[in-house]
Design a protein around this motif. Sequence first.
Motif, mmCIF file in Angstrom:
data_model
loop_
_atom_site.group_PDB
_atom_site.id
_atom_site.type_symbol
_atom_site.label_atom_id
_atom_site.label_comp_id
_atom_site.label_asym_id
_atom_site.label_seq_id
_atom_site.Cartn_x
_atom_site.Cartn_y
_atom_site.Cartn_z
ATOM 1 N N GLN A 1 26.589 52.651 33.481
ATOM 2 C CA GLN A 1 27.268 51.692 34.363
ATOM 3 C C GLN A 1 26.632 51.735 35.735
ATOM 4 O O GLN A 1 26.632 50.772 36.469
ATOM 5 C CB GLN A 1 28.759 52.030 34.499
ATOM 6 C CG GLN A 1 29.541 51.896 33.217
ATOM 7 C CD GLN A 1 29.624 50.472 32.750
ATOM 8 O OE1 GLN A 1 29.260 49.542 33.466
ATOM 9 N NE2 GLN A 1 30.094 50.275 31.530
ATOM 10 N N ASP B 1 24.803 40.112 39.284
ATOM 11 C CA ASP B 1 26.142 39.693 38.850
ATOM 12 C C ASP B 1 26.848 39.101 40.057
ATOM 13 O O ASP B 1 26.738 39.631 41.168
ATOM 14 C CB ASP B 1 26.985 40.896 38.397
ATOM 15 C CG ASP B 1 26.480 41.546 37.129
ATOM 16 O OD1 ASP B 1 25.604 40.979 36.461
ATOM 17 O OD2 ASP B 1 26.977 42.643 36.794
ATOM 18 N N PHE C 1 37.932 45.311 42.086
ATOM 19 C CA PHE C 1 38.288 44.370 41.014
ATOM 20 C C PHE C 1 38.056 44.943 39.619
ATOM 21 O O PHE C 1 38.372 44.302 38.626
ATOM 22 C CB PHE C 1 37.426 43.100 41.156
ATOM 23 C CG PHE C 1 35.954 43.418 41.291
ATOM 24 C CD1 PHE C 1 35.179 43.646 40.162
ATOM 25 C CD2 PHE C 1 35.349 43.525 42.539
ATOM 26 C CE1 PHE C 1 33.837 43.980 40.279
ATOM 27 C CE2 PHE C 1 33.999 43.853 42.664
ATOM 28 C CZ PHE C 1 33.248 44.077 41.527
ATOM 29 N N PHE D 1 30.678 35.067 37.175
ATOM 30 C CA PHE D 1 32.028 35.173 36.640
ATOM 31 C C PHE D 1 33.040 34.609 37.618
ATOM 32 O O PHE D 1 32.888 34.717 38.830
ATOM 33 C CB PHE D 1 32.389 36.640 36.381
ATOM 34 C CG PHE D 1 31.364 37.380 35.586
ATOM 35 C CD1 PHE D 1 31.226 37.150 34.224
ATOM 36 C CD2 PHE D 1 30.506 38.288 36.197
ATOM 37 C CE1 PHE D 1 30.267 37.834 33.480
ATOM 38 C CE2 PHE D 1 29.544 38.973 35.476
ATOM 39 C CZ PHE D 1 29.431 38.744 34.104
ATOM 40 N N THR E 1 22.582 49.639 34.652
ATOM 41 C CA THR E 1 22.656 48.805 35.825
ATOM 42 C C THR E 1 22.657 49.665 37.075
ATOM 43 O O THR E 1 23.144 50.782 37.049
ATOM 44 C CB THR E 1 23.970 48.010 35.795
ATOM 45 O OG1 THR E 1 24.021 47.225 34.618
ATOM 46 C CG2 THR E 1 24.085 47.070 36.969
ATOM 47 N N ARG F 1 42.603 42.375 36.994
ATOM 48 C CA ARG F 1 42.740 43.327 35.896
ATOM 49 C C ARG F 1 43.811 44.336 36.236
ATOM 50 O O ARG F 1 43.812 44.918 37.341
ATOM 51 C CB ARG F 1 41.409 44.070 35.659
ATOM 52 C CG ARG F 1 40.204 43.205 35.410
ATOM 53 C CD ARG F 1 40.439 42.087 34.414
ATOM 54 N NE ARG F 1 40.664 42.536 33.067
ATOM 55 C CZ ARG F 1 41.633 42.074 32.271
ATOM 56 N NH1 ARG F 1 42.489 41.172 32.701
ATOM 57 N NH2 ARG F 1 41.743 42.510 31.052
ATOM 58 N N SER G 1 38.983 37.457 37.648
ATOM 59 C CA SER G 1 40.280 37.559 36.969
ATOM 60 C C SER G 1 40.898 38.922 37.269
ATOM 61 O O SER G 1 40.204 39.943 37.209
ATOM 62 C CB SER G 1 40.154 37.294 35.465
ATOM 63 O OG SER G 1 39.602 38.387 34.789
ATOM 64 N N GLN H 1 27.590 40.639 43.643
ATOM 65 C CA GLN H 1 28.985 40.161 43.592
ATOM 66 C C GLN H 1 29.288 39.048 44.588
ATOM 67 O O GLN H 1 29.930 38.066 44.235
ATOM 68 C CB GLN H 1 30.021 41.289 43.764
ATOM 69 C CG GLN H 1 29.748 42.569 42.990
ATOM 70 C CD GLN H 1 29.730 42.420 41.483
ATOM 71 O OE1 GLN H 1 29.996 41.346 40.954
ATOM 72 N NE2 GLN H 1 29.400 43.475 40.757
ATOM 73 N N ILE I 1 36.865 43.899 30.557
ATOM 74 C CA ILE I 1 36.371 43.649 31.907
ATOM 75 C C ILE I 1 36.997 42.393 32.521
ATOM 76 O O ILE I 1 37.264 42.345 33.706
ATOM 77 C CB ILE I 1 34.819 43.592 31.927
ATOM 78 C CG1 ILE I 1 34.283 43.734 33.349
ATOM 79 C CG2 ILE I 1 34.261 42.344 31.294
ATOM 80 C CD1 ILE I 1 34.224 45.116 33.865
ATOM 81 N N ARG I 2 37.200 41.368 31.695
ATOM 82 C CA ARG I 2 37.861 40.155 32.187
ATOM 83 C C ARG I 2 38.893 39.721 31.164
ATOM 84 O O ARG I 2 38.835 40.099 30.005
ATOM 85 C CB ARG I 2 36.838 39.030 32.404
ATOM 86 C CG ARG I 2 35.957 39.244 33.619
ATOM 87 C CD ARG I 2 34.791 38.281 33.663
ATOM 88 N NE ARG I 2 33.856 38.580 32.590
ATOM 89 C CZ ARG I 2 32.884 39.492 32.679
ATOM 90 N NH1 ARG I 2 32.716 40.173 33.781
ATOM 91 N NH2 ARG I 2 32.088 39.727 31.651
HETATM 92 N N1 SAH Z 1 27.831 48.462 36.794
HETATM 93 C C1 SAH Z 1 28.303 47.675 35.730
HETATM 94 C C2 SAH Z 1 29.111 46.524 36.119
HETATM 95 C C3 SAH Z 1 30.149 46.422 35.127
HETATM 96 S S1 SAH Z 1 31.071 45.057 35.035
HETATM 97 C C4 SAH Z 1 27.309 47.370 34.665
HETATM 98 O O1 SAH Z 1 26.760 48.240 34.078
HETATM 99 O O2 SAH Z 1 27.041 46.195 34.334
HETATM 100 C C5 SAH Z 1 29.910 43.732 34.894
HETATM 101 C C6 SAH Z 1 30.218 42.642 35.864
HETATM 102 O O3 SAH Z 1 31.462 42.043 35.528
HETATM 103 C C7 SAH Z 1 30.416 43.114 37.287
HETATM 104 O O4 SAH Z 1 29.219 43.373 37.956
HETATM 105 C C8 SAH Z 1 31.190 41.969 37.876
HETATM 106 O O5 SAH Z 1 30.339 40.950 38.356
HETATM 107 C C9 SAH Z 1 31.999 41.426 36.679
HETATM 108 N N2 SAH Z 1 33.409 41.775 36.790
HETATM 109 C C10 SAH Z 1 33.961 42.994 36.786
HETATM 110 N N3 SAH Z 1 35.306 42.917 36.950
HETATM 111 C C11 SAH Z 1 35.609 41.604 37.077
HETATM 112 C C12 SAH Z 1 36.815 40.878 37.274
HETATM 113 N N4 SAH Z 1 37.975 41.491 37.415
HETATM 114 N N5 SAH Z 1 36.744 39.532 37.348
HETATM 115 C C13 SAH Z 1 35.557 38.889 37.228
HETATM 116 N N6 SAH Z 1 34.381 39.524 37.041
HETATM 117 C C14 SAH Z 1 34.397 40.862 36.967
#
Ligand code: SAH
Length: 443
Positions: free
Chosen positions: A203, A306, A165, A337, A239, A342, A340, A268, A49-50
Amino acid sequence: MKEVYLDTFGCQMNVADSERMELLLFHSGYTRTHEKENADLILVNTCSIREKAEQKIFSLFGHLKPLKEKNPDLILGLTGCLAQQEGERLLGKMPFLDLIMGPDHVEDIALAVDRIRQTGESMVWSTWDERKNYSIPTLEAPPPGNPGASAFVNIIKGCDKFCSFCVVPFTRGREKSREAEEIYSEIRQLVDRGAKEIILLGQNVNAYGKRGMNDPVPFHELLYRVAEIPGLSRLRFTTSYPRDFTRELILAYRDLDILMNHLHLPVQSGNDRILNDMRRGHTAREYLDLVSELKSEAPGIALSTDIIVGYPGETESEFQDTLKLMEQVGFSSSFMFSYSPRPGTPAALLADSVPEAVKHERLQKTLEHQARLTEREARRFLGKDVEVLIEGRSSKNGYEWKGRNPEYWRVHLSGASLKAGDIVKVRVDEFSGHTLMGHALDQ
Ligand code: SAH
Ligand code: F3S
């Protein structure tokens, strides 16, 4: 029996996938060990994810490599989202890997391990499961161990949202829901074995019922039906995605006592331009309206979220909007967070324009802001009585048990003649961060 060592990174979906692999491997002759030195099979269930998550995983494999050199019979596997994302390329970086397998093949883990044992060749399995339906069949023999007082149950996999993202739609594929009957039967089995609380998992759980089902049931309907399962005391889900949050779902909070007074609802950002760029599909106002509707139907509901800071192009005043929204909602906790990029996501094509130092500073401010909000929320409970579902022993000095209250705060408590699975009234004496401390009251 052979021994498997399992390590898990990332979200609750991964934790659930690891538990499922443990169970399937158990039926195929493996017991779980916590010492990797003696294992016959090592699986690292990864997260992408990051960027930080990835770096941790690469450094772990650096430590696992010597074990493989010492014991060539050891099978070393990398499963989960990084496997799905990178596939074959991982073999270039880590040729000593035996298995690279994406999350869509969790059900096939025993088959994959058997095949590697037979052929002695490494295997990359990152194709999508083409079946229309999502099923986690019940196994005949009961799983080893006890499910614990609170248990997760998968109801939907994948995500169709494609936030700009996020890698999840690429690593976990399209949304597919599990048949409701299969979910009820898993929950009944867990409750029979002692679970008191069920957390429905996905998710994006509130998209449940839209795809992959023979007998579609909308998400709120699923909640009403699960609530009727005898012996179940608490229900949660995670979530959710704000756009998919229906009026019926809000009313479920009003109507169902068993549905606990907490919601994790990722926002977000608090700025409309950023939200639009992120393709979240709602404005800050719409999010706030949803929250006030919820608060009026479910008074005292705790909200967590988040947050991403430093999204490409985020200005100081756009960032301030996020702090403002956090204040307006009064989140009890947040996962925060630093953005970053991806690989493969639309946002990765944009310049990652906010300097690291600025991201860092914004993250700090967000953390501090949340700490203040958490303290404000914690004071609501001070001196009050809360109902706690005991999950197990506390490791905190002076307290015997730990559990959670309906608002999902961690609670440590003192009290005699209690056991995991009990629901007790606790007087809150103290707090620290998102944790409450207190003593059980005589029933
Ligand atoms: N719906 C999901 C969200 C998945 S990702 C769940 O079940 O939790 C969890 C969190 O990671 C996201 O809500 C977002 O805040 C963070 N995230 C996702 N991609 C990211 C990225 N590229 N950079 C920083 N944070 C990120
Ligand atoms: Fe990721 Fe957005 Fe789905 S954050 S998991 S693409 S709702």
